[in-house]
Design a protein around this motif. Structure first.
Motif, PDB file in Angstrom:
ATOM      1  N   GLN A 296      35.478  32.399  45.431  1.00  0.00           N
ATOM      2  CA  GLN A 296      34.302  31.852  44.741  1.00  0.00           C
ATOM      3  C   GLN A 296      34.243  32.334  43.296  1.00  0.00           C
ATOM      4  N   SER A 297      35.396  32.268  42.633  1.00  0.00           N
ATOM      5  CA  SER A 297      35.506  32.754  41.267  1.00  0.00           C
ATOM      6  C   SER A 297      35.580  31.611  40.264  1.00  0.00           C
ATOM      7  N   THR A 298      35.227  31.920  39.025  1.00  0.00           N
ATOM      8  CA  THR A 298      35.423  30.977  37.936  1.00  0.00           C
ATOM      9  C   THR A 298      36.908  30.946  37.599  1.00  0.00           C
ATOM     10  N   PHE A 299      37.472  29.761  37.405  1.00  0.00           N
ATOM     11  CA  PHE A 299      38.912  29.622  37.195  1.00  0.00           C
ATOM     12  C   PHE A 299      39.205  29.272  35.740  1.00  0.00           C
TER      13      PHE A 299
ATOM     14  N   GLN B 105      32.234  36.305  35.601  1.00  0.00           N
ATOM     15  CA  GLN B 105      32.870  36.935  36.758  1.00  0.00           C
ATOM     16  C   GLN B 105      32.057  36.730  38.039  1.00  0.00           C
ATOM     17  N   PRO B 106      32.750  36.782  39.202  1.00  0.00           N
ATOM     18  CA  PRO B 106      34.175  37.043  39.358  1.00  0.00           C
ATOM     19  C   PRO B 106      35.000  35.889  38.797  1.00  0.00           C
ATOM     20  N   SER B 107      36.099  36.248  38.126  1.00  0.00           N
ATOM     21  CA  SER B 107      36.908  35.262  37.434  1.00  0.00           C
ATOM     22  C   SER B 107      38.384  35.448  37.755  1.00  0.00           C
ATOM     23  N   VAL B 108      39.100  34.336  37.747  1.00  0.00           N
ATOM     24  CA  VAL B 108      40.557  34.349  37.878  1.00  0.00           C
ATOM     25  C   VAL B 108      41.123  33.699  36.625  1.00  0.00           C
ATOM     26  N   VAL B 109      41.910  34.461  35.866  1.00  0.00           N
ATOM     27  CA  VAL B 109      42.555  33.955  34.656  1.00  0.00           C
ATOM     28  C   VAL B 109      44.018  33.679  34.992  1.00  0.00           C
ATOM     29  N   PHE B 110      44.382  32.404  35.034  1.00  0.00           N
ATOM     30  CA  PHE B 110      45.744  32.016  35.397  1.00  0.00           C
ATOM     31  C   PHE B 110      46.542  31.745  34.124  1.00  0.00           C
TER      32      PHE B 110
ATOM     33  N   ARG C 168      35.018  42.188  37.584  1.00  0.00           N
ATOM     34  CA  ARG C 168      35.875  41.512  38.563  1.00  0.00           C
ATOM     35  C   ARG C 168      36.584  40.349  37.877  1.00  0.00           C
ATOM     36  N   VAL C 169      37.609  40.684  37.116  1.00  0.00           N
ATOM     37  CA  VAL C 169      38.427  39.697  36.414  1.00  0.00           C
ATOM     38  C   VAL C 169      39.870  39.919  36.832  1.00  0.00           C
TER      39      VAL C 169
END
Length: 340
Positions: free
Chosen positions: A122-125, A156-161, A201-202
């Protein structure tokens, strides 16, 4: 025993509804960042650019959407997804890694894994390619990286791809341009977490087809390095079934098994191209002057002969030499339990 995917959803529901430790990210159209301390020294135009071009609304994905890779998925759930969902439990020694590296042949689903991590936690992408970072924002790359992680911390929580991360964090040289060196150093600072709060939470997910070209300092900062191999027979069959579900066909289980056996060495992307090529065969059997008028139901189903024909023109895109390099790098730096 509960499936891990089911367990993930249960934990997710629990944390959303009842956990006092869950902090919901502001919506994408929120003006929260205008007053957030972390963005006070960030160019507002860059913040808008990140929100419009790099921050994405993803569709919900489940681990079942990724064929095979059971070991990789189990590691990611344990090391990344659960900690993002329950930061109150995963503290101290259980704190998740700041960055993970997904390496392997092209077309094996590394980007899909990144999206699934964001969906399941449930993170921001946030998604960006290194080539875009180094070419689209020439001279501004260092500021853009700093702004990207500041926005990621706010949401956050975030996922940096980061796709093609090897081109961003390649081995350093004396001839390296000053702007490139500054960009690389800024990214390493962010990967270290030195510029952010320890409780943020990144997660940084780097993807590369050329892990051997990564700078040593960058490799060390990706605490988890997971090999994403070519799909095995069961995964190829599952990919076939998923793709064939979108087109009328008369292939039975034995036909699908035969195609699966004949596609050893094919990546997920290769399988997609193969199925597309086979799906065109029924149309090619129709006289060109009839195609504009033919009733859709009159187009014959895709059959095993169409796949046999497609196999003659669609070949594996990954060489044996390349595969050997991935396996060797995995033995030295990756999760060797993946090897059989």
């Amino acid at each position: 025993m509960l499936d891990l995917c089911v367990l993930t959803k249960l934990i997710s529901t629990f944390t959303m509804n009842s956990s006092p430790h869950h902090t919901q990210s502001p919506p994408l159209n929120s003006t929260h960042e205008d007053i957030d301390e972390r963005l006070k020294n960030i160019d507002s135009k860059m913040v808008d650019l990140i929100k419009n071009e790099i921050m994405h609304k993803y569709k919900n994905l489940d681990w079942d959407d990724i064929a095979g890779l059971d070991y990789v998925k189990s590691i990611i759930k344990e090391a990344v997804v659960y900690p993002l969902l329950r930061p109150d439990i995963f503290t101290g020694l259980r704190r998740p890694p700041r960055g993970i590296l997904l390496f392997g042949p092209p077309g094996t689903g590394k980007t899909l894994i990144g999206k699934c991590i964001a969906s399941q936690s449930q993170s921001t992408f946030f998604s960006i390619s290194s080539s875009a970072l180094t070419s689209k924002w020439v001279g501004e790359g260092e500021k853009m990286v700093r702004a990207l992680f500041a926005v990621a911390a706010v949401y956050q929580p975030s996922v940096v791809f980061i796709d093609e991360v090897d081109s961003l964090l390649s081995k350093r040289s004396e001839s390296e341009h000053d702007s490139s060196r500054k960009l690389k150093n800024e990214f390493l600072v962010q990967l270290d977490g030195a510029a952010t709060n320890d409780e943020d939470r990144v997660l940084i997910v780097g993807a590369t087809n050329r892990p051997q070209e990564l700078d040593d300092a960058a490799r060390r900062r990706f605490a988890r390095r997971l090999y994403i191999p070519l799909p095995e027979i069961n995964a190829r069959i599952l990919i076939l079934k998923n793709l064939l579900g979108t087109v009328c066909n008369d292939l039975d289980e034995s036909n699908i098994q035969e195609v699966g056996n004949q596609t050893k060495g094919y990546s997920g992307a290769d399988m997609d191209i193969l199925c597309r090529e086979a799906s065109m065969e029924p149309l090619r059997s129709i006289p060109p002057d009839q195609i504009p008028h033919i009733v859709k139901d009159k187009v014959r189903p895709v059959n095993i002969d169409d796949f046999m024909s497609a196999l003659q023109s669609v070949r594996p895109s990954v060489s044996k030499d390349d595969l050997a390099q991935y396996i060797e790098w995995n033995k030295e730096y990756g999760a060797i339990r993946q090897l059989k």
